[in-house]
Design an enzyme around this catalytic site. Structure first.
Site, PDB file in Angstrom:
ATOM      1  N   GLU A   1      10.444  -4.747   4.606  1.00 53.72           N
ATOM      2  CA  GLU A   1      10.526  -6.156   4.202  1.00 53.72           C
ATOM      3  C   GLU A   1      10.241  -6.309   2.706  1.00 53.72           C
ATOM      4  O   GLU A   1      10.955  -6.999   1.981  1.00 53.72           O
ATOM      5  CB  GLU A   1       9.499  -6.988   4.982  1.00 53.72           C
ATOM      6  CG  GLU A   1       9.790  -7.138   6.459  1.00 53.72           C
ATOM      7  CD  GLU A   1       9.094  -6.078   7.310  1.00 53.72           C
ATOM      8  OE1 GLU A   1       8.860  -4.947   6.807  1.00 53.72           O
ATOM      9  OE2 GLU A   1       8.792  -6.383   8.476  1.00 53.72           O
TER      10      GLU A   1
ATOM     11  N   HIS B   1      -5.293 -33.208  17.889  1.00 54.02           N
ATOM     12  CA  HIS B   1      -4.166 -34.014  18.355  1.00 54.02           C
ATOM     13  C   HIS B   1      -3.031 -33.127  18.836  1.00 54.02           C
ATOM     14  O   HIS B   1      -1.888 -33.568  18.938  1.00 54.02           O
ATOM     15  CB  HIS B   1      -3.712 -34.944  17.238  1.00 54.02           C
ATOM     16  CG  HIS B   1      -4.830 -35.832  16.788  1.00 54.02           C
ATOM     17  ND1 HIS B   1      -5.111 -37.037  17.414  1.00 54.02           N
ATOM     18  CD2 HIS B   1      -5.791 -35.655  15.855  1.00 54.02           C
ATOM     19  CE1 HIS B   1      -6.179 -37.577  16.835  1.00 54.02           C
ATOM     20  NE2 HIS B   1      -6.618 -36.749  15.895  1.00 54.02           N
TER      21      HIS B   1
ATOM     22  N   GLY C   1      -4.959  -1.646   4.883  1.00 50.45           N
ATOM     23  CA  GLY C   1      -4.122  -2.757   4.416  1.00 50.45           C
ATOM     24  C   GLY C   1      -4.778  -4.108   4.672  1.00 50.45           C
ATOM     25  O   GLY C   1      -4.806  -4.981   3.797  1.00 50.45           O
ATOM     26  N   ARG C   2      -5.327  -4.290   5.861  1.00 52.02           N
ATOM     27  CA  ARG C   2      -5.883  -5.614   6.214  1.00 52.02           C
ATOM     28  C   ARG C   2      -7.284  -5.818   5.635  1.00 52.02           C
ATOM     29  O   ARG C   2      -7.889  -6.850   5.867  1.00 52.02           O
ATOM     30  CB  ARG C   2      -5.854  -5.812   7.727  1.00 52.02           C
ATOM     31  CG  ARG C   2      -6.487  -4.700   8.531  1.00 52.02           C
ATOM     32  CD  ARG C   2      -6.172  -4.823  10.019  1.00 52.02           C
ATOM     33  NE  ARG C   2      -6.634  -3.669  10.775  1.00 52.02           N
ATOM     34  CZ  ARG C   2      -5.955  -2.543  10.939  1.00 52.02           C
ATOM     35  NH1 ARG C   2      -4.764  -2.397  10.400  1.00 52.02           N
ATOM     36  NH2 ARG C   2      -6.452  -1.543  11.654  1.00 52.02           N
TER      37      ARG C   2
ATOM     38  N   LYS D   1       0.838  -1.194   0.000  1.00 49.56           N
ATOM     39  CA  LYS D   1       0.000   0.000   0.000  1.00 49.56           C
ATOM     40  C   LYS D   1       0.881   1.256   0.000  1.00 49.56           C
ATOM     41  O   LYS D   1       0.684   2.171  -0.768  1.00 49.56           O
ATOM     42  CB  LYS D   1      -0.939  -0.027   1.212  1.00 49.56           C
ATOM     43  CG  LYS D   1      -1.858   1.169   1.292  1.00 49.56           C
ATOM     44  CD  LYS D   1      -2.807   1.073   2.469  1.00 49.56           C
ATOM     45  CE  LYS D   1      -3.587   2.376   2.606  1.00 49.56           C
ATOM     46  NZ  LYS D   1      -4.473   2.399   3.758  1.00 49.56           N
TER      47      LYS D   1
ATOM     48  N   GLU E   1      -4.818  -6.545  14.747  1.00 43.95           N
ATOM     49  CA  GLU E   1      -4.314  -5.227  14.337  1.00 43.95           C
ATOM     50  C   GLU E   1      -5.450  -4.199  14.397  1.00 43.95           C
ATOM     51  O   GLU E   1      -5.230  -3.029  14.681  1.00 43.95           O
ATOM     52  CB  GLU E   1      -3.708  -5.283  12.928  1.00 43.95           C
ATOM     53  CG  GLU E   1      -2.718  -4.154  12.653  1.00 43.95           C
ATOM     54  CD  GLU E   1      -1.965  -4.304  11.336  1.00 43.95           C
ATOM     55  OE1 GLU E   1      -2.588  -4.204  10.275  1.00 43.95           O
ATOM     56  OE2 GLU E   1      -0.740  -4.506  11.370  1.00 43.95           O
TER      57      GLU E   1
HETATM   58  O1  F6P Z   1       3.090  -2.611   9.704  1.00 45.09           O
HETATM   59  C1  F6P Z   1       1.754  -2.913   9.620  1.00 45.09           C
HETATM   60  C2  F6P Z   1       1.254  -2.704   8.231  1.00 45.09           C
HETATM   61  O2  F6P Z   1       1.135  -1.353   7.961  1.00 45.09           O
HETATM   62  C3  F6P Z   1      -0.072  -3.406   7.983  1.00 45.09           C
HETATM   63  O3  F6P Z   1      -1.140  -2.689   8.448  1.00 45.09           O
HETATM   64  C4  F6P Z   1      -0.021  -3.594   6.508  1.00 45.09           C
HETATM   65  O4  F6P Z   1      -0.970  -4.520   6.061  1.00 45.09           O
HETATM   66  C5  F6P Z   1       1.396  -4.038   6.325  1.00 45.09           C
HETATM   67  O5  F6P Z   1       2.129  -3.270   7.264  1.00 45.09           O
HETATM   68  C6  F6P Z   1       1.974  -3.855   4.944  1.00 45.09           C
HETATM   69  O6  F6P Z   1       1.933  -2.521   4.547  1.00 45.09           O
HETATM   70  P1  F6P Z   1       2.146  -2.116   3.043  1.00 45.09           P
HETATM   71  O7  F6P Z   1       1.071  -2.741   2.233  1.00 45.09           O
HETATM   72  O8  F6P Z   1       2.098  -0.620   3.021  1.00 45.09           O
HETATM   73  O9  F6P Z   1       3.488  -2.638   2.617  1.00 45.09           O
END
Ligand code: F6P
Length: 563
Positions: free
Chosen positions: A225, A397, A280-281, A219, A366
């Site tokens: 990452e 299990h 995002g979620r 987003k 979140e």
């Molecule tokens: O760090 C949390 C967050 O902002 C989430 O809310 C989001 O889904 C995720 O990181 C990834 O964010 P982006 O889509 O901006 O990379």
């Protein structure tokens, strides 16, 4: 609705008269020793009284520790907290995400093109823009699926790698797993999220760069990452003999930040966009679902949206007493805030739904892991819930022991499909038998007398029987919901996800919090930057507590050994 009106009366639920009445009701239940199994014996209508059918799904909440009065009081709480008004404000595009001054309109993403409700943001109906982007996604997906979108050597794409994290990963990954039987036979989908380089290594190891398409999904297009993984994927691609000019055939972006995607080297023609009013979620339904659409096709993706839309329509129109998301939320509040349930276990009895608990973890934790009300004052009630789980029957299990005989109370959502989830009718019958047996066992338990009688029937000595009775007794009265899907199809999956989205919203309204921000993730991100700078320099130069400092020094020593 103005911000002040939105806040009015919504700060501290514990002061509301309905909340107080529920506290007294919970005490009474305790004093009278209310037993769900006993309530079934007294009320032949209980199962149907406490079941709801909507958008193709069935919710059976009759195994909750509730009676008619409990539901009346919970509904009074929903009325006092203005759940219906807040829901309507969200659908109307009000900026209900108050700390980020944003509308929250994931429901607009699944609004049909024809006969649509308008969803207005800053005076503009966003539904046409949603459908324009869906059409771009569909055109691109069809090219990839048909083999018309070719890689640099002229070969068709065989592997699609979604690089993203959190909401830009969990939703598409969960849906691609859930609907794996519908995936195009030539295509494999992969998901890389973790900054642990091993995640990308694992995926790249089996891939041919010439037939791989990367979707960089973020987003913000600033998430560490994702950007690190995307950069390394591009290096890997170029190292295969590709030229910079070939990148456009192999990398596309999904983002609200087109300039940042451009700076990364992805042309705007290769960017699929969404909007800041999509959290995002809650973004699965937007271009973030591109990997899903490529995998299952535009028509099936449209069914996913239609299923979610059917649940949206139910949520907006059904009276709260028979409103599935509202009731699911209210029984969750009852369990967590009044009966002291410490967490919610989500147990899908479908192996293909194995990523659902992880998806719901982000959605619920979140969204509602907050400790201040909308006006910033501390909450006087517990909010949010720990969500966890694994598919049944595996979980039986592993962790079910704690659910059945642990000292604490945990609620369970069982989820199952009536249609086969594999090819074997026998397996499916046994799967359902196990699912239903677990909720029955949690509710009924097994009394000491029954345990004694069973052991006596085997001829066991009395002394041994008495020693074993406490270990083999089940207290029962442990709450669960069962959600039945007619089949694990795009449509019912869409409805299921939307059900939980709206449940989370209703709970946030009851607690008086903002379910749509996530400031709690920021501090760790900030500190990680500082620590990483010091690790890269090979020296602890900042001020850290003794524990963090010692950990950093060990890491620096290990890095030095590797050189
Ligand atoms: O760090 C949390 C967050 O902002 C989430 O809310 C989001 O889904 C995720 O990181 C990834 O964010 P982006 O889509 O901006 O990379």
């Amino acid at each position: 609705m103005s911000a002040a009106a939105m806040l009015a009366g919504h700060l501290n639920p514990a002061t509301s008269s309905a909340w107080q009445a529920l506290l007294r009701h919970a005490d009474r239940q305790k004093e009278t020793g209310f037993r769900v199994a006993g309530a079934f014996a007294l009320d032949p209508e209980r199962a149907s009284r406490f079941s709801i059918d909507a958008a193709g799904l069935t919710l059976d909440y009759s195994k909750q520790r509730i009676d008619t009065q409990t539901m009346q009081l919970l509904l009074a709480l929903a009325a006092e907290r203005n759940v219906a008004g807040r829901r309507d404000a969200m659908f109307a595009g009000e900026k209900v995400n108050t700390t980020e001054h944003r509308a929250v309109l994931h429901v607009a993403l699944r609004e049909p093109a024809v006969g649509a409700r308008q969803h207005i943001v800053d005076g503009v109906d966003v539904v046409p823009a949603v459908h324009a982007e869906l059409a771009r996604m569909r055109a691109f997906s069809e090219q990839v699926r048909a083999g018309a979108w070719r890689g640099r050597t002229g070969q068709a794409i065989t592997d699609v790698v979604n690089i993203g994290i959190g909401g830009s990963d969990l939703g598409p990954q969960m849906v691609c797993e859930a609907l794996r039987r519908d995936i195009h036979p030539r295509l494999r989908t992969h998901f890389v999220s973790n900054v642990d380089g091993g995640d990308l290594d694992r995926v790249l190891a089996g891939l041919n760069a010439a037939t791989t398409l990367f979707i960089v999904s973020s987003k913000t297009f600033t998430t560490q990452e994702t950007i690190m993984n995307a950069r390394r994927a591009r290096e890997w691609f170029l190292a295969s003999g590709a030229q910079q000019a070939d990148v456009g055939q192999h990398f596309v972006a999904v983002t609200t930040n087109l300039p940042a995607a451009g700076a990364f080297g992805i042309a705007s023609t290769n960017c699929f966009r969404f909007w800041d009013w999509v959290g995002g979620r809650y973004s699965l339904w937007s271009a973030v679902g591109l990997s899903v659409m490529i995998a299952i096709g535009g028509d099936a993706f449209a069914e996913l949206l239609a299923g979610a839309h059917a649940m949206d329509e139910h949520f907006v129109t059904a009276p709260l007493a028979s409103n599935m998301p509202c009731v699911l939320a209210l029984v969750g509040i009852w369990n967590g805030n009044f009966l002291g349930a410490s967490s919610l276990c989500v147990a899908p009895y479908a192996q293909d739904l194995r990523r659902l608990p992880a998806y719901l973890q982000q959605l619920e934790m979140e969204s509602n892991g907050k400790s201040v009300a909308l006006d910033g004052t501390p909450l006087a009630t517990t909010s949010g819930s720990a969500i966890w789980g694994e598919p049944g029957s595996n979980g039986q299990h592993a962790y079910f022991q704690l659910l059945h005989q642990g000292t604490g109370l945990m609620a369970v959502d069982f989820i199952a499909s009536l249609a086969l989830t594999g090819t074997s009718p026998e397996h499916h019958r046994v799967l359902l038998a196990n699912c239903f047996a677990q909720s029955e066992a949690l509710m009924c338990g097994k009394s000491a007398d029954t345990v004694r009688a069973e052991m006596r029937a085997t001829g066991m000595a009395e002394a041994e029987i008495e020693a074993l009775v406490p270990h083999r007794t089940f207290t029962g009265n442990r709450p669960s919901n069962t959600i039945l899907l007619p089949e694990l199809s795009p449509c019912s999956l869409g409805a299921l996800i939307a059900l939980y989205e709206h449940k989370v919203f209703v709970q946030g309204v009851i607690w008086g919090i903002n379910s749509f921000d996530q400031w709690g993730v920021e501090l760790g991100k900030q500190l990680a930057k500082t620590i990483d700078t010091e690790l890269a320099a090979g020296a602890v130069t900042g001020v850290h507590d003794a524990s963090t400092q010692a950990l950093m020094q060990r890491a620096i020593a290990a890095m030095a050994d590797r050189r």
